[in-house]
Scaffold this active site. Structure first.
Site, PDB file in Angstrom:
ATOM      1  CB  CYS A 148      -0.933   0.016   1.205  1.00  0.00           C
ATOM      2  SG  CYS A 148      -1.965  -1.430   1.308  1.00  0.00           S
TER       3      CYS A 148
ATOM      4  CG  HIS B 290      -3.367   2.979   2.873  1.00  0.00           C
ATOM      5  ND1 HIS B 290      -3.667   2.797   1.551  1.00  0.00           N
ATOM      6  CD2 HIS B 290      -3.567   1.774   3.479  1.00  0.00           C
ATOM      7  CE1 HIS B 290      -4.017   1.538   1.357  1.00  0.00           C
ATOM      8  NE2 HIS B 290      -3.963   0.903   2.511  1.00  0.00           N
TER       9      HIS B 290
ATOM     10  CG  ASN C 265      -6.697  -1.284   1.510  1.00  0.00           C
ATOM     11  OD1 ASN C 265      -6.010  -0.758   0.638  1.00  0.00           O
ATOM     12  ND2 ASN C 265      -6.174  -1.906   2.549  1.00  0.00           N
TER      13      ASN C 265
END
Ligand code: ACO
Length: 330
Positions: free
Chosen positions: A116, A257, A287
């Site tokens: 990520c 994030h 996500n």
């Protein structure tokens, strides 16, 4: 005397597949509820790519939009960096597939895997190359088809992820466009096994057993990852602000994030930033790993009312664990 170059983001773009998978849809797939997913994660829906729509397709569409917003032709790109944990294939790189799809025939190409945090790592690399004078125009793309490594029978993970892509064009030209002022990247790999996809590499090459044991799906110890996410994202923000002497009051937009709204709230509280300065898209996209902050940056650039000199703090955390942050000046 030679003028010092500071890398600018001269264009951004993103692409989200059209198919929407809602929490209600998931209720008919696994033992879950809209209420559980919303209160535990903040996610309401996510996008899912078609079977024949690959990571390179999502990335190419985001790249074309970023180039158009930068007013650049594909032939002017001298490097393509793709951040992804869901490449089309282990090799060749997804960057090579994208080069062919967009006709960026003068570009070098490679992928990076920092989960990520991948977009932040890629922007850091691009900034350094542009500022060193070795490259003029770099296309940074973060693209993920997480639906392809999601176990759709595991309620612990399948409610969390979505597909999408974001891109930006980084250049050394003095364009008056947003500048990448500072970058920070780090990693703490002492608990790497808390979040991984075990199958398909050299430890567990694809076999009937790896398929039967579901080793080609993402595995995550949610609670432990949650704690590490808060610590790592806090550290990434603190490090960059301390090192470059930036106070939290200078930050007009915090773009973290987007794994879970509770992680975002905890990090925002720890760094002391007001809720209205925190960008959120987890409710609509879930996500998307590396693509998350890339899509977020495109939305912030287009939708937020930023003034010259305003600072954006980008902060991410991912498998590894990797983490990183950027300070961008509008
Ligand atoms: N629906 C209903 N119940 C569920 C679901 C679901 N989808 N998922 C888990 N549960 C149950 C569990 O089985 C457990 O039940 P039990 O108590 O009977 O055992 C209960 O809910 C509570 O589970 P917890 O794991 O304690 O729930 P928690 O509040 O920790 O939330 C979550 C789980 C959302 C996964 C959270 O831990 C989280 O967000 N973790 C971090 C995720 C993250 O940041 N991932 C980064 C990935 S990034 C990358 O690099 C790809």
């Amino acid at each position: 005397m030679e003028k010092k170059i500071t890398a600018s983001i001269i264009g951004t773009g993103s692409y989200l597949p059209s198919k929407v998978l809602t929490n209600k849809d998931l209720e008919s797939m696994v033992d879950t509820s809209d209420e559980w997913i919303t209160t535990r994660t903040g996610i309401k829906e996510r996008r899912i790519a078609e079977d024949d729509e690959y990571t390179s397709d999502l990335g190419a569409k985001a790249a074309v939009r970023a180039l158009s917003s930068a007013g650049k032709k594909p032939s002017s790109v001298d490097l393509i960096i793709v951040a992804t944990i869901t490449p089309d294939m282990l090799f060749p790189s997804t960057a090579c597939f994208i080069q062919d799809k967009i006709g960026a025939k003068n570009a070098a190409c490679f992928d990076i895997n920092a989960a990520c945090s991948g977009y932040i790592y890629a922007v850091e690399i691009a900034k350094r190359l542009v500022e060193a004078g070795s490259h003029d125009t770099i296309l940074v793309i973060a693209s993920e088809k997480l639906s392809s490594i999601t176990d759709w029978t595991d309620r612990n993970t399948c409610v969390l992820f979505g597909d999408g892509a974001g891109a930006c064009v980084i250049s050394g030209e003095n364009s008056g466009k947003p500048r990448v002022l500072y970058t920070y990247t780090g990693a703490d790999s002492s608990a790497a096994e808390l979040l991984m996809m075990p199958g398909g590499g050299t430890r567990f090459p694809a076999s009937i057993q790896t398929v039967e044991n579901k080793l080609h799906f993402l595995k995550m110890a949610g609670k432990e990852v949650f704690k590490n996410a808060v610590l790592c994202m806090y550290k990434a923000s603190e490090k960059i602000m301390k090192k470059y002497n930036i106070s939290i009051d200078e930050i007009k937009c915090f773009l973290p994030h987007q794994a879970n709204v509770r992680i975002i709230d905890a990090v925002a509280r720890k760094i002391g930033i007001e809720r209205e300065k925190v960008y959120l898209n987890v409710q609509k996209f879930g996500n998307m790993s590396a693509a998350t902050v890339a899509v977020g940056l495109d939305e912030v650039f287009k939708e937020w009312d930023l003034k010259s000199g305003d600072k954006i703090l980008v902060d991410a955390f991912g498998a590894g664990f990797t983490f990183g942050s950027l300070v961008i000046e509008w």
